[in-house]
Design a protein around this motif. Structure first.
Motif, PDB file in Angstrom:
ATOM      1  N   THR A   1      -4.454   3.052   4.688  1.00 55.69           N
ATOM      2  CA  THR A   1      -4.043   1.882   3.917  1.00 55.69           C
ATOM      3  C   THR A   1      -4.123   2.151   2.423  1.00 55.69           C
ATOM      4  O   THR A   1      -3.214   1.793   1.658  1.00 55.69           O
ATOM      5  N   ALA A   2      -5.217   2.781   1.991  1.00 52.88           N
ATOM      6  CA  ALA A   2      -5.367   3.121   0.571  1.00 52.88           C
ATOM      7  C   ALA A   2      -4.247   4.041   0.115  1.00 52.88           C
ATOM      8  O   ALA A   2      -3.693   3.884  -0.980  1.00 52.88           O
ATOM      9  N   LEU A   3      -3.889   4.978   0.965  1.00 49.27           N
ATOM     10  CA  LEU A   3      -2.819   5.913   0.644  1.00 49.27           C
ATOM     11  C   LEU A   3      -1.484   5.193   0.531  1.00 49.27           C
ATOM     12  O   LEU A   3      -0.689   5.464  -0.376  1.00 49.27           O
ATOM     13  N   THR A   4      -1.235   4.246   1.425  1.00 50.11           N
ATOM     14  CA  THR A   4       0.018   3.482   1.387  1.00 50.11           C
ATOM     15  C   THR A   4       0.124   2.649   0.118  1.00 50.11           C
ATOM     16  O   THR A   4       1.166   2.637  -0.559  1.00 50.11           O
ATOM     17  N   LEU A   5      -0.948   1.933  -0.229  1.00 51.88           N
ATOM     18  CA  LEU A   5      -0.950   1.119  -1.446  1.00 51.88           C
ATOM     19  C   LEU A   5      -0.743   1.977  -2.685  1.00 51.88           C
ATOM     20  O   LEU A   5       0.033   1.629  -3.585  1.00 51.88           O
ATOM     21  N   ASN A   6      -1.425   3.114  -2.719  1.00 50.08           N
ATOM     22  CA  ASN A   6      -1.296   4.027  -3.853  1.00 50.08           C
ATOM     23  C   ASN A   6       0.130   4.559  -3.957  1.00 50.08           C
ATOM     24  O   ASN A   6       0.699   4.658  -5.047  1.00 50.08           O
ATOM     25  N   SER A   7       0.719   4.867  -2.823  1.00 50.46           N
ATOM     26  CA  SER A   7       2.077   5.422  -2.805  1.00 50.46           C
ATOM     27  C   SER A   7       3.098   4.401  -3.301  1.00 50.46           C
ATOM     28  O   SER A   7       4.040   4.751  -4.018  1.00 50.46           O
ATOM     29  N   ILE A   8       2.927   3.132  -2.917  1.00 50.74           N
ATOM     30  CA  ILE A   8       3.851   2.093  -3.374  1.00 50.74           C
ATOM     31  C   ILE A   8       3.781   1.947  -4.892  1.00 50.74           C
ATOM     32  O   ILE A   8       4.811   1.839  -5.573  1.00 50.74           O
ATOM     33  N   ALA A   9       2.559   1.958  -5.448  1.00 51.86           N
ATOM     34  CA  ALA A   9       2.403   1.833  -6.894  1.00 51.86           C
ATOM     35  C   ALA A   9       2.990   3.036  -7.624  1.00 51.86           C
ATOM     36  O   ALA A   9       3.641   2.900  -8.667  1.00 51.86           O
ATOM     37  N   ILE A  10       2.775   4.228  -7.085  1.00 54.27           N
ATOM     38  CA  ILE A  10       3.338   5.437  -7.696  1.00 54.27           C
ATOM     39  C   ILE A  10       4.860   5.400  -7.649  1.00 54.27           C
ATOM     40  O   ILE A  10       5.537   5.800  -8.609  1.00 54.27           O
ATOM     41  N   PHE A  11       5.404   4.922  -6.542  1.00 58.83           N
ATOM     42  CA  PHE A  11       6.862   4.821  -6.433  1.00 58.83           C
ATOM     43  C   PHE A  11       7.419   3.864  -7.481  1.00 58.83           C
ATOM     44  O   PHE A  11       8.471   4.125  -8.079  1.00 58.83           O
ATOM     45  N   ALA A  12       6.721   2.759  -7.713  1.00 56.82           N
ATOM     46  CA  ALA A  12       7.146   1.816  -8.754  1.00 56.82           C
ATOM     47  C   ALA A  12       7.134   2.490 -10.117  1.00 56.82           C
ATOM     48  O   ALA A  12       8.071   2.329 -10.923  1.00 56.82           O
ATOM     49  N   MET A  13       6.092   3.265 -10.376  1.00 55.99           N
ATOM     50  CA  MET A  13       5.998   3.967 -11.652  1.00 55.99           C
ATOM     51  C   MET A  13       7.080   5.038 -11.763  1.00 55.99           C
ATOM     52  O   MET A  13       7.606   5.305 -12.848  1.00 55.99           O
ATOM     53  N   LEU A  14       7.408   5.647 -10.633  1.00 54.06           N
ATOM     54  CA  LEU A  14       8.473   6.650 -10.602  1.00 54.06           C
ATOM     55  C   LEU A  14       9.791   6.039 -11.073  1.00 54.06           C
ATOM     56  O   LEU A  14      10.580   6.685 -11.778  1.00 54.06           O
ATOM     57  N   ILE A  15      10.048   4.804 -10.702  1.00 51.96           N
ATOM     58  CA  ILE A  15      11.277   4.115 -11.100  1.00 51.96           C
ATOM     59  C   ILE A  15      11.235   3.699 -12.568  1.00 51.96           C
ATOM     60  O   ILE A  15      12.200   3.879 -13.319  1.00 51.96           O
ATOM     61  N   PHE A  16      10.092   3.143 -12.998  1.00 47.74           N
ATOM     62  CA  PHE A  16      10.001   2.592 -14.349  1.00 47.74           C
ATOM     63  C   PHE A  16       9.918   3.658 -15.441  1.00 47.74           C
ATOM     64  O   PHE A  16      10.348   3.418 -16.571  1.00 47.74           O
TER      65      PHE A  16
ATOM     66  N   LEU B   1      -2.387  -4.696  -4.237  1.00 48.18           N
ATOM     67  CA  LEU B   1      -1.074  -4.150  -4.562  1.00 48.18           C
ATOM     68  C   LEU B   1      -0.556  -4.698  -5.885  1.00 48.18           C
ATOM     69  O   LEU B   1       0.048  -3.959  -6.682  1.00 48.18           O
ATOM     70  N   ALA B   2      -0.794  -5.977  -6.141  1.00 46.23           N
ATOM     71  CA  ALA B   2      -0.355  -6.569  -7.411  1.00 46.23           C
ATOM     72  C   ALA B   2      -1.056  -5.912  -8.591  1.00 46.23           C
ATOM     73  O   ALA B   2      -0.426  -5.607  -9.620  1.00 46.23           O
ATOM     74  N   GLY B   3      -2.361  -5.682  -8.466  1.00 54.27           N
ATOM     75  CA  GLY B   3      -3.102  -5.028  -9.541  1.00 54.27           C
ATOM     76  C   GLY B   3      -2.628  -3.605  -9.784  1.00 54.27           C
ATOM     77  O   GLY B   3      -2.432  -3.178 -10.930  1.00 54.27           O
ATOM     78  N   LEU B   4      -2.425  -2.854  -8.707  1.00 54.75           N
ATOM     79  CA  LEU B   4      -1.927  -1.484  -8.840  1.00 54.75           C
ATOM     80  C   LEU B   4      -0.524  -1.466  -9.437  1.00 54.75           C
ATOM     81  O   LEU B   4      -0.193  -0.585 -10.257  1.00 54.75           O
ATOM     82  N   GLY B   5       0.308  -2.429  -9.060  1.00 53.67           N
ATOM     83  CA  GLY B   5       1.651  -2.505  -9.608  1.00 53.67           C
ATOM     84  C   GLY B   5       1.653  -2.778 -11.096  1.00 53.67           C
ATOM     85  O   GLY B   5       2.463  -2.209 -11.847  1.00 53.67           O
ATOM     86  N   ALA B   6       0.731  -3.632 -11.548  1.00 54.22           N
ATOM     87  CA  ALA B   6       0.623  -3.917 -12.982  1.00 54.22           C
ATOM     88  C   ALA B   6       0.171  -2.681 -13.745  1.00 54.22           C
ATOM     89  O   ALA B   6       0.684  -2.380 -14.833  1.00 54.22           O
ATOM     90  N   PHE B   7      -0.792  -1.952 -13.194  1.00 47.52           N
ATOM     91  CA  PHE B   7      -1.209  -0.689 -13.814  1.00 47.52           C
ATOM     92  C   PHE B   7      -0.022   0.274 -13.900  1.00 47.52           C
ATOM     93  O   PHE B   7       0.172   0.961 -14.911  1.00 47.52           O
ATOM     94  N   ALA B   8       0.767   0.338 -12.834  1.00 52.31           N
ATOM     95  CA  ALA B   8       1.922   1.237 -12.810  1.00 52.31           C
ATOM     96  C   ALA B   8       2.918   0.882 -13.903  1.00 52.31           C
ATOM     97  O   ALA B   8       3.460   1.768 -14.587  1.00 52.31           O
ATOM     98  N   LEU B   9       3.166  -0.400 -14.095  1.00 53.19           N
ATOM     99  CA  LEU B   9       4.117  -0.835 -15.122  1.00 53.19           C
ATOM    100  C   LEU B   9       3.641  -0.443 -16.517  1.00 53.19           C
ATOM    101  O   LEU B   9       4.421   0.066 -17.338  1.00 53.19           O
ATOM    102  N   LEU B  10       2.354  -0.652 -16.804  1.00 51.56           N
ATOM    103  CA  LEU B  10       1.817  -0.314 -18.118  1.00 51.56           C
ATOM    104  C   LEU B  10       1.840   1.200 -18.356  1.00 51.56           C
ATOM    105  O   LEU B  10       2.204   1.666 -19.441  1.00 51.56           O
ATOM    106  N   LEU B  11       1.462   1.959 -17.351  1.00 50.90           N
ATOM    107  CA  LEU B  11       1.445   3.412 -17.510  1.00 50.90           C
ATOM    108  C   LEU B  11       2.851   3.993 -17.576  1.00 50.90           C
ATOM    109  O   LEU B  11       3.052   5.080 -18.128  1.00 50.90           O
TER     110      LEU B  11
END
Length: 420
Positions: free
Chosen positions: A268-283, A327-337
Motif C-alpha cells: 500500500t505504501a508503495l502504491t501511494l508513493n507511486s501515485i504521488a511520483i506519477f503526479a510529479m512526473l506530469i507536473f 494520498l492528498a498530502g503526498l499529492g500536495a508535496f508532489a505539486l510543490l516539488l
C-alpha cells in the motif's frame, strides 16, 4: 527539423542515465528495512533501519568527489565523455549489489562491502545528474531550455517510478518474506540491464567540438570555478539543499515512515508513493515549460515558499490511517516539488560555460551529500530523540526557507541570447 531531432536525441540520452540512477536509489530506499536486517542485524529494528539509511547516506558522501572528477572531465573533454564514463562506473557496483553476501554468510565483511559499493555508486552518480542537466540545457533551443532541462528531474522521477513498479511486481509475485529476503536482489539485476541500455544510447552522442577545441586554453576549469564562481557555488548549494531534503523525505523516506508509524502495508505504501511520483512526473515538465514563459524565479520561489509554509501541515495530514488523506498530502508535496522542473535551466544558466560542469557539480553534490542523502537517517534520529513522528517536517521547512532565500539571491536570469 534537424535541430529538433538533435534535441530529442539529447533528451533521450540525458534522462536515460537519471532513470538508472534513481531506480537504484529508489529500490534501496524502499527495501531499506530488509537490507538493514540482513546486513546490520540487531535486536532493535530502529537500529538496523538507522544503519541501513546510514549506508544510503554513505553513497552520497562520495558524490562531491564524483562531481569534481566528472565535472572536470565535462569541462575539459566534453559533456559526452563525462556522461558515458559515469554510466560505466555505475554498472559494476549495481551488479555486485545484486550478488553481495549477507552478514549471516560472511560476517562483518558484508556491511563493509555494502558501504564500499554504495561509495562507488555515489562516485559515479556525482557526475551523472549535473552533467546531464548541462547537456540538456545547452543543447536545447533558447526558448525551450526550461522545458528540455526539466527532463533531468523527469528522468529521476521515472527511475523512482520504475523502481516502485519493480518493487510492486516483486511483492505481488513473491511472498513478502521472500521479497525482503532475496527478492530485492532481482531489482538490482534489473538495474544492470537498464545501465547497459543507457551506455549504448550515450555512445551515439557526438563529441562537444567547442569544448575539445578550447581544452588547451584551460588548464584547470575546476580551479577557475573556485576562484571566480565561489559565491555562485555557495548560493547554488543553499538553493539545492531545500529540494534535496524535500525530495528524499517525501519520496524515499516516507514509504518507510508510513510502514513504521502508521503500519501501512508495504504494498500500500508503495502504491501511494507511486501515485504521488506519477503526479510529479506530469507536473515537472509543465513547470519547466512555464518557466520558459514567465521566468525561472517565479516558479521556483512559489515551490520553495509553499514547502516552507506547508511542510508541517501536510505531514500532519499524512500522519493518519485514512488512505485518502495520506494520498492528498503526498499529492500536495508532489505539486510543490514539481516546481523544481525550472531548476535545471536556472542552475545551468547561473554559471559560464567553460566552468559550468565543475561549478554546478561541486555545489549540487555537496548539498545532496551533506543534506539530501542524510535525510532518512536524520528523520529517523529526530523521531527517536523527540518521540514526535512529525519532527522531520520542521527540518524540511527550515531547508525550504533557505532554498527560497538563495533563489532570491542568485543573480538575474541569463537572457536567451546570453545563455549557453
Amino acid at each position: 527539423m534537424e535541430t529538433r531531432a538533435a534535441e530529442r536525441r539529447t533528451v533521450i540520452a540525458g534522462l536515460a542515465g537519471n532513470v538508472m540512477e534513481w531506480y537504484d536509489f529508489g529500490i534501496y530506499g524502499f527495501f531499506a528495512a530488509a537490507i538493514g536486517a540482513q546486513f546490520f542485524p540487531s535486536g532493535d529494528p530502529s537500529t538496523s533501519l538507522l544503519a541501513s539509511f546510514g549506508v544510503f547516506a554513505a553513497g552520497f558522501l562520495a558524490r562531491p568527489l564524483g562531481g569534481l572528477l566528472f565535472g572536470h572531465i565535462g569541462d575539459r573533454l566534453g559533456r559526452r565523455a563525462a556522461v558515458v564514463s559515469s554510466v560505466v562506473l555505475m554498472i559494476i557496483p549495481t551488479l555486485f549489489m545484486a550478488l553481495l553476501p549477507t552478514y549471516a554468510q560472511i560476517g562483518v565483511a558484508a556491511p563493509i562491502l555494502l558501504v564500499l559499493l554504495r561509495l562507488a555508486q555515489g562516485l559515479a552518480v556525482g557526475g551523472e545528474y549535473t552533467t546531464s542537466m548541462v547537456l540538456l540545457v545547452e543543447e536545447a533551443q533558447p526558448s525551450r531550455r526550461g522545458f528540455v532541462g526539466s527532463f533531468a528531474p523527469f528522468g529521476a522521477l521515472g527511475g523512482l517510478l520504475l523502481g516502485s513498479a519493480v518493487g510492486a511486481a516483486l511483492l505481488a509475485i513473491l511472498p513478502e518474506r521472500d521479497a525482503s529476503t532475496w527478492g530485492w536482489r532481482l531489482a538490482f539485476f534489473s538495474g544492470l540491464l537498464i545501465g547497459l541500455v543507457v551506455f549504448l544510447i550515450r555512445r551515439r552522442l557526438p563529441p562537444d567540438k567547442k569544448i575539445l577545441e578550447a581544452e588547451q586554453a584551460r588548464k584547470s576549469p575546476l580551479g577557475e570555478a573556485f576562484r571566480t564562481q565561489w559565491r555562485t557555488i555557495l548560493k547554488v548549494l543553499g538553493f539545492t539543499l531545500g529540494h534535496g531534503v524535500g525530495f528524499y523525505l517525501c519520496f524515499v523516506y516516507l514509504s518507510t515512515w508510513l510502514k513504521e508509524q502508521q503500519h501501512v502495508a508495504s504494498s500500500t505504501a508503495l502504491t501511494l508513493n507511486s501515485i504521488a511520483i506519477f503526479a510529479m512526473l506530469i507536473f515537472t515538465p509543465l513547470a519547466g515549460a512555464l518557466s520558459d514563459r514567465i521566468g525561472r524565479k517565479p516558479v521556483l520561489i512559489a515551490g520553495a515558499a509553499g514547502m516552507a509554509l506547508f511542510a508541517w501541515p501536510l505531514l500532519w495530514i499524512i500522519d493518519t490511517p485514512h488512505l485518502p488523506a495520506i494520498l492528498a498530502g503526498l499529492g500536495a508535496f508532489a505539486l510543490l516539488l514539481s516546481c523544481n522542473g525550472a531548476g535545471p535551466a536556472f542552475l545551468v544558466e547561473a554559471f559560464p560555460k567553460h566552468v559550468r560542469c565543475s561549478g554546478l557539480s561541486i555545489a549540487y553534490n555537496l548539498a545532496q551529500s551533506i543534506f539530501g542523502g542524510t535525510v532518512p537517517m536524520v528523520a529517523v534520529f529526530l523521531i527517536k530523540i523527540t518521540g514526535n513522528p512529525l519532527a522531520p517536517a520542521f527540518y524540511l521547512a527550515a531547508a525550504s526557507a533557505l532554498s527560497l532565500a538563495m533563489a532570491l539571491l542568485i543573480g538575474r536570469e541569463t537572457e536567451a541570447e546570453e545563455a549557453p
